[in-house]
Design a protein around this motif. Structure first.
Motif, PDB file in Angstrom:
ATOM      1  N   GLU A   5       6.772  41.399  15.364  1.00 38.04           N
ATOM      2  CA  GLU A   5       5.645  42.019  15.737  1.00 38.04           C
ATOM      3  C   GLU A   5       5.474  42.882  17.377  1.00 38.04           C
ATOM      4  O   GLU A   5       5.968  43.966  16.948  1.00 38.04           O
ATOM      5  CB  GLU A   5       4.217  41.515  16.244  1.00 38.04           C
ATOM      6  N   LEU A   6       6.507  41.794  18.016  1.00 40.98           N
ATOM      7  CA  LEU A   6       7.616  42.573  19.741  1.00 40.98           C
ATOM      8  C   LEU A   6       8.185  43.268  19.120  1.00 40.98           C
ATOM      9  O   LEU A   6       8.382  44.757  19.628  1.00 40.98           O
ATOM     10  CB  LEU A   6       7.780  41.713  20.181  1.00 40.98           C
ATOM     11  N   ALA A   7       8.940  42.921  17.916  1.00 42.72           N
ATOM     12  CA  ALA A   7      10.346  44.001  17.698  1.00 42.72           C
ATOM     13  C   ALA A   7       9.418  45.973  17.424  1.00 42.72           C
ATOM     14  O   ALA A   7      10.460  46.152  17.727  1.00 42.72           O
ATOM     15  CB  ALA A   7      11.319  43.332  16.988  1.00 42.72           C
ATOM     16  N   ALA A   8       8.582  45.055  16.565  1.00 40.86           N
ATOM     17  CA  ALA A   8       8.338  47.046  15.811  1.00 40.86           C
ATOM     18  C   ALA A   8       7.497  47.592  17.345  1.00 40.86           C
ATOM     19  O   ALA A   8       8.348  48.887  17.466  1.00 40.86           O
ATOM     20  CB  ALA A   8       6.964  45.931  14.634  1.00 40.86           C
ATOM     21  N   ALA A   9       6.961  46.204  18.302  1.00 45.86           N
ATOM     22  CA  ALA A   9       6.508  47.704  19.071  1.00 45.86           C
ATOM     23  C   ALA A   9       7.279  47.897  20.032  1.00 45.86           C
ATOM     24  O   ALA A   9       6.453  49.325  21.083  1.00 45.86           O
ATOM     25  CB  ALA A   9       5.258  46.414  19.852  1.00 45.86           C
ATOM     26  N   THR A  10       8.438  47.415  20.734  1.00 51.86           N
ATOM     27  CA  THR A  10       9.440  48.142  21.273  1.00 51.86           C
ATOM     28  C   THR A  10      10.852  48.814  21.074  1.00 51.86           C
ATOM     29  O   THR A  10      11.316  49.296  21.648  1.00 51.86           O
ATOM     30  CB  THR A  10       9.838  46.602  22.280  1.00 51.86           C
ATOM     31  N   GLY A  11      10.505  48.240  19.123  1.00 54.61           N
ATOM     32  CA  GLY A  11      12.394  49.324  19.076  1.00 54.61           C
ATOM     33  C   GLY A  11      13.175  48.477  18.893  1.00 54.61           C
ATOM     34  O   GLY A  11      15.107  48.964  19.000  1.00 54.61           O
ATOM     35  N   VAL A  12      13.123  46.986  19.994  1.00 52.20           N
ATOM     36  CA  VAL A  12      14.348  46.090  19.828  1.00 52.20           C
ATOM     37  C   VAL A  12      14.297  45.244  19.077  1.00 52.20           C
ATOM     38  O   VAL A  12      13.328  44.168  18.869  1.00 52.20           O
ATOM     39  CB  VAL A  12      13.635  45.506  21.689  1.00 52.20           C
ATOM     40  N   ASP A  13      15.884  44.960  18.182  1.00 51.83           N
ATOM     41  CA  ASP A  13      15.440  43.683  17.180  1.00 51.83           C
ATOM     42  C   ASP A  13      15.657  42.517  17.555  1.00 51.83           C
ATOM     43  O   ASP A  13      15.878  42.418  18.367  1.00 51.83           O
ATOM     44  CB  ASP A  13      16.834  44.237  16.161  1.00 51.83           C
ATOM     45  N   THR A  14      14.602  42.070  17.083  1.00 52.25           N
ATOM     46  CA  THR A  14      14.966  39.883  17.151  1.00 52.25           C
ATOM     47  C   THR A  14      16.023  39.855  16.833  1.00 52.25           C
ATOM     48  O   THR A  14      16.211  38.579  18.343  1.00 52.25           O
ATOM     49  CB  THR A  14      14.774  39.470  15.844  1.00 52.25           C
ATOM     50  N   GLU A  15      17.333  39.845  16.706  1.00 48.07           N
ATOM     51  CA  GLU A  15      18.611  39.395  17.379  1.00 48.07           C
ATOM     52  C   GLU A  15      19.018  39.300  19.347  1.00 48.07           C
ATOM     53  O   GLU A  15      18.996  38.546  20.181  1.00 48.07           O
ATOM     54  CB  GLU A  15      19.524  39.433  16.771  1.00 48.07           C
ATOM     55  N   THR A  16      17.799  41.230  18.914  1.00 48.35           N
ATOM     56  CA  THR A  16      18.682  40.976  21.248  1.00 48.35           C
ATOM     57  C   THR A  16      16.917  40.240  21.542  1.00 48.35           C
ATOM     58  O   THR A  16      17.576  39.817  22.643  1.00 48.35           O
ATOM     59  CB  THR A  16      18.544  42.433  21.471  1.00 48.35           C
ATOM     60  N   ILE A  17      16.052  40.600  21.019  1.00 45.04           N
ATOM     61  CA  ILE A  17      14.748  39.591  21.997  1.00 45.04           C
ATOM     62  C   ILE A  17      15.723  38.139  22.145  1.00 45.04           C
ATOM     63  O   ILE A  17      15.685  37.645  23.393  1.00 45.04           O
ATOM     64  CB  ILE A  17      13.290  39.940  21.159  1.00 45.04           C
ATOM     65  N   ARG A  18      16.344  37.536  21.238  1.00 40.02           N
ATOM     66  CA  ARG A  18      16.776  36.062  21.412  1.00 40.02           C
ATOM     67  C   ARG A  18      17.853  36.231  22.752  1.00 40.02           C
ATOM     68  O   ARG A  18      17.618  35.303  23.385  1.00 40.02           O
ATOM     69  CB  ARG A  18      16.562  35.543  20.332  1.00 40.02           C
TER      70      ARG A  18
END
Length: 150
Positions: A5-18
């Motif tokens: 959901e965070l990835a979808a809200a920001t346009g940042v993929d999950t691997e980048t978030i991690r």
């Protein structure tokens, strides 16, 4: 919210978030009983800030400094101004370099007008001459030995 959901809200993929979490750009989220990360509005705001800074081509180390400034709101902002001045200097240097490259490509393009067999193509002939260490229309001088910019 979960990482998807965070990835979808920001346009940042999950691997980048991690990765941003690992690098200390995002605070570690709480974990749910099932082990999933649980992100709060602060994560969304901070990740959006990081994403915007990356869109401005600000390196991660400097984004970390900007986040530190956000976390110390009473401090003077001279360091923030200095950081952005540095970014402007880098950008101006790249623009100057890109203008020089544009000029070289325009000069190279002027070496061939019309339709010719490849054998008589001025562009190809200039590129081959440069590969042989000769002066070409886009550099006007013989390139230095080992110069990879030619």
């Amino acid at each position: 919210m979960q990482i998807k959901e965070l990835a979808a809200a920001t346009g940042v993929d999950t691997e980048t978030i991690r990765f941003y979490e690992k690098e200390g750009l995002l605070p570690q989220p709480a974990r749910l009983a099932n082990g999933y990360r649980s992100y709060e509005p602060v994560h969304l705001e901070r990740l959006s800030f990081v994403r915007h800074c990356r869109a401005l081509d600000i390196p991660l180390a400097e984004i970390k400094s900007l986040l530190g400034a956000l976390d110390a709101p009473q401090e003077a902002c001279g360091d923030v101004n200095h950081l952005i001045d540095g970014q402007l200097g880098k950008l101006r240097a790249r623009l100057k370099s890109m203008k020089a490259l544009e000029k070289q490509l325009l000069q190279l393009r002027s070496a061939c007008n019309g339709e010719h067999p490849h054998l008589r193509c001025g562009i190809l002939n200039e590129l081959v001459a440069a590969a042989h260490g000769e002066a070409c229309v886009c550099h006007h001088e013989k390139p230095a030995q080992g110069d990879s910019s030619s």
